[in-house]
Write an enzyme that holds these catalytic residues in place. Structure first.
Site, PDB file in Angstrom:
ATOM      1  N   HIS A  16      -6.231  -5.402 -10.821  1.00 57.94           N
ATOM      2  CA  HIS A  16      -5.686  -6.379  -9.883  1.00 57.94           C
ATOM      3  C   HIS A  16      -5.366  -7.702 -10.566  1.00 57.94           C
ATOM      4  O   HIS A  16      -4.605  -8.512 -10.035  1.00 57.94           O
ATOM      5  CB  HIS A  16      -6.670  -6.620  -8.733  1.00 57.94           C
ATOM      6  CG  HIS A  16      -6.924  -5.403  -7.909  1.00 57.94           C
ATOM      7  ND1 HIS A  16      -7.837  -4.440  -8.279  1.00 57.94           N
ATOM      8  CD2 HIS A  16      -6.380  -4.991  -6.737  1.00 57.94           C
ATOM      9  CE1 HIS A  16      -7.848  -3.488  -7.367  1.00 57.94           C
ATOM     10  NE2 HIS A  16      -6.983  -3.797  -6.427  1.00 57.94           N
ATOM     11  N   GLU A  75       0.822  -1.217   0.000  1.00 60.47           N
ATOM     12  CA  GLU A  75       0.000   0.000   0.000  1.00 60.47           C
ATOM     13  C   GLU A  75       0.853   1.262   0.000  1.00 60.47           C
ATOM     14  O   GLU A  75       0.544   2.235  -0.689  1.00 60.47           O
ATOM     15  CB  GLU A  75      -0.946  -0.020   1.200  1.00 60.47           C
ATOM     16  CG  GLU A  75      -1.937  -1.171   1.199  1.00 60.47           C
ATOM     17  CD  GLU A  75      -2.867  -1.170  -0.006  1.00 60.47           C
ATOM     18  OE1 GLU A  75      -2.966  -0.141  -0.696  1.00 60.47           O
ATOM     19  OE2 GLU A  75      -3.479  -2.212  -0.265  1.00 60.47           O
TER      20      GLU A  75
END
Length: 538
Positions: free
Chosen positions: A439, A352
């Site tokens: 993704h 992240e």
């Protein structure tokens, strides 16, 4: 989880940079400039060169360059990254990187948009209020509808900010547009901040992406085990704040993000029931990410400006997610199912926070092939942070999110050696890969990275079995994960632009391998070419 002169003009600027650095270091008693100070001098140089560079590149009279970042090689070569404006309006997808030799001569330019910008008019047909209302309506129309990704649907729309007039060039067809941010919340409790771009003439939606980039999953408790933390003492109290890493700190979201404090400087007990235990994970994950980038690439923090990020744990109620947000420069972690499984695994932290690094450098647009590259970049460096930390309780591997047990059966979220094992990700490039969720399109770059690092075929690494195929039936020999990561980082920070696709990523990583390892005849350069061919990027 949650995206490319005239010698005289440049030579004078070179002297300015050298002077700025050397003057500070010349007196015997003066301290050498810090990396942050050197970077500030380089940014100032790039800013001073913006106008002459724009002229040298024959940009239009209304076009200007605004410095975003700059990289200085050890041999003096410079790589100056600029955003572009047209008539004072930001150009989305108009960024470029100018590569210069130490003597000031330009060697190449990587551009997100190749052409010269010229619009018939910079006066919009629609008002800003109308554009904001249309963006708000577009998001409201999606309430209750789950997107293609494994992401919760919008459950609440709070409102839209003022529409900003921009030039949209990311799709290769420049036009006047509005950019609007619509705020709300998703059904799983994740904050939503959608950035929409709409045509200023017709109101048609041109682009939309979620600012909160998340790592969906459920955890199995605290992950880092017994670790050493750098804290700050204030009187008789200790704070979970690290002055040695840009004052990055961890707070409790359940208490208004209050900074964690403690009387004896012994934090947590390894159990999720202790509120400090997840904070230990978060603080250590932030420190490990800082240290990896600092000690590997000389990068001082996510933005390379010496400023640390903040982390907040215990977000929401049974919130099964974690996310990075540029606007608060912070990481946020939920406690998972039953508030008993904090999502504070170290590869989640590295993944992240790497979204922040990508935002500060290439700014890869979070859709299409560039979005897949954005996600893969976070997977790559989240994995590298895990290898760097080398924790006994989280043995390094090429599995993504294996500690958070998202499926409840011990399987990881993604596999780098053969991405398709998750049932959705792609092992190799094909013409429509940019149309699927980022993704899953990220699998192409994840597979490339694994092949470049470890090679093809069956093997056991650190007790984990892998078997990586190739799309062309070739046998790929790896060069090691550290070299592979160095090549990717060099490409990201020096050659990628906001619209880089897989073909351009191949070119950029080949340039990076040549830069780092001795030209096009080097083993590393040939390995990069072979690994890309093995995932059908030719």
């Amino acid at each position: 989880m949650k995206r490319k002169l005239t010698a005289g003009a440049v030579l004078s600027a070179t002297a300015l940079l050298a002077g700025a650095i050397q003057v500070a270091a010349a007196p015997a008693q003066a301290a050498a400039p810090s990396p942050v100070q050197q970077r500030e001098a380089l940014i100032a140089l790039a800013g001073g060169e913006a106008a002459p560079v724009a002229r040298a590149l024959a940009l239009g009279g209304q076009e200007k360059l605004v410095v975003k970042d700059a990289v200085l090689d050890t041999n003096g070569d410079r790589h100056l990254r600029y955003e572009r404006t047209l008539g004072g309006l930001p150009v989305l997808g108009g960024d470029l990187v100018v590569h210069q030799k130490a003597n000031g001569t330009i060697t190449s330019v990587d551009r997100a948009y190749e052409g010269r910008l010229a619009l018939a008019s910079l006066t919009p047909a629609l008002s800003a209020d109308k554009a904001s209302a249309q963006a708000l309506g577009a998001v409201r129309a999606t309430v209750g509808i789950a997107p293609d990704a494994d992401e919760a649907a919008i459950s609440r729309v709070d409102g839209a900010g003022a529409a900003q007039l921009v030039v949209w060039a990311a799709d290769g067809n420049p036009r006047l547009a509005y950019q609007t941010v619509v705020h709300g919340q998703r059904a799983d409790g994740t904050p939503s901040s959608q950035r929409l771009v709409t045509d200023a003439a017709t109101g048609a939606l041109l682009s939309s992406h979620e600012e909160f980039q998340t790592a969906t999953g459920s955890g199995k408790g605290v992950h880092v085990g017994s670790v050493t933390l750098t804290t700050t003492q204030s009187g008789s109290t200790y704070q979970l704040k690290d002055a040695s890493r840009g004052n990055q700190w961890t707070g409790n979201a359940a208490s208004g993000n209050a900074l964690y404090t403690d009387a004896d400087n012994v934090w947590g007990n390894g159990l999720a029931s202790n509120t400090q235990s997840a904070a230990v994970d978060a603080q250590f994950g932030a420190a490990a990410t800082w240290d990896y980038y600092k000690n590997t690439f000389g990068r001082s923090g996510i933005k390379n400006n010496g400023v640390g990020a903040s982390s907040r744990v215990h977000y929401g109620n049974a919130y099964v997610n974690a996310f990075w947000n540029d606007s608060c420069f912070c990481m946020t972690y939920g406690d998972g199912t039953g508030n008993a499984n904090p999502l504070t695994a170290i590869d989640v932290a590295g993944h992240e926070m790497t979204h922040g690094v990508t935002s500060a450098t290439a700014g890869l647009v979070y859709s299409g092939e560039s979005g897949g590259l954005n996600e893969a970049t976070s997977d790559i460096f989240g994995t590298m942070v895990e290898w760097y930390a080398n924790l006994p309780g989280d043995v390094p591997d090429y599995l993504i999110g294996e500690k958070i047990n998202i499926f409840g059966n011990g399987k990881p979220l993604r596999y780098m050696d053969q991405p398709s094992k998750d049932g959705k990700s792609k092992d190799a490039w094909y013409s429509g890969v940019g149309n699927i969720d980022v993704h899953y399109s990220s699998g192409v770059a994840n597979h490339f990275f694994y092949l470049l690092a470890e090679g093809s075929g069956a093997k056991t690494i650190n007790g984990v079995s892998y078997n990586s195929p190739t799309s062309n039936g070739s046998t790929v020999t790896g060069i090691g994960r550290n070299k592979a990561a160095a090549i990717w980082y060099r490409a990201l920070t020096t050659y990628f632009t906001s619209t880089t696709n897989y073909k351009a990523a191949r070119t950029a990583t080949l340039k990076a391998a040549s830069d780092l390892y001795g030209g096009t005849n080097s083993t590393e350069y040939k390995a990069v070419a072979a690994a890309w061919s093995a995932v059908s990027v030719n």
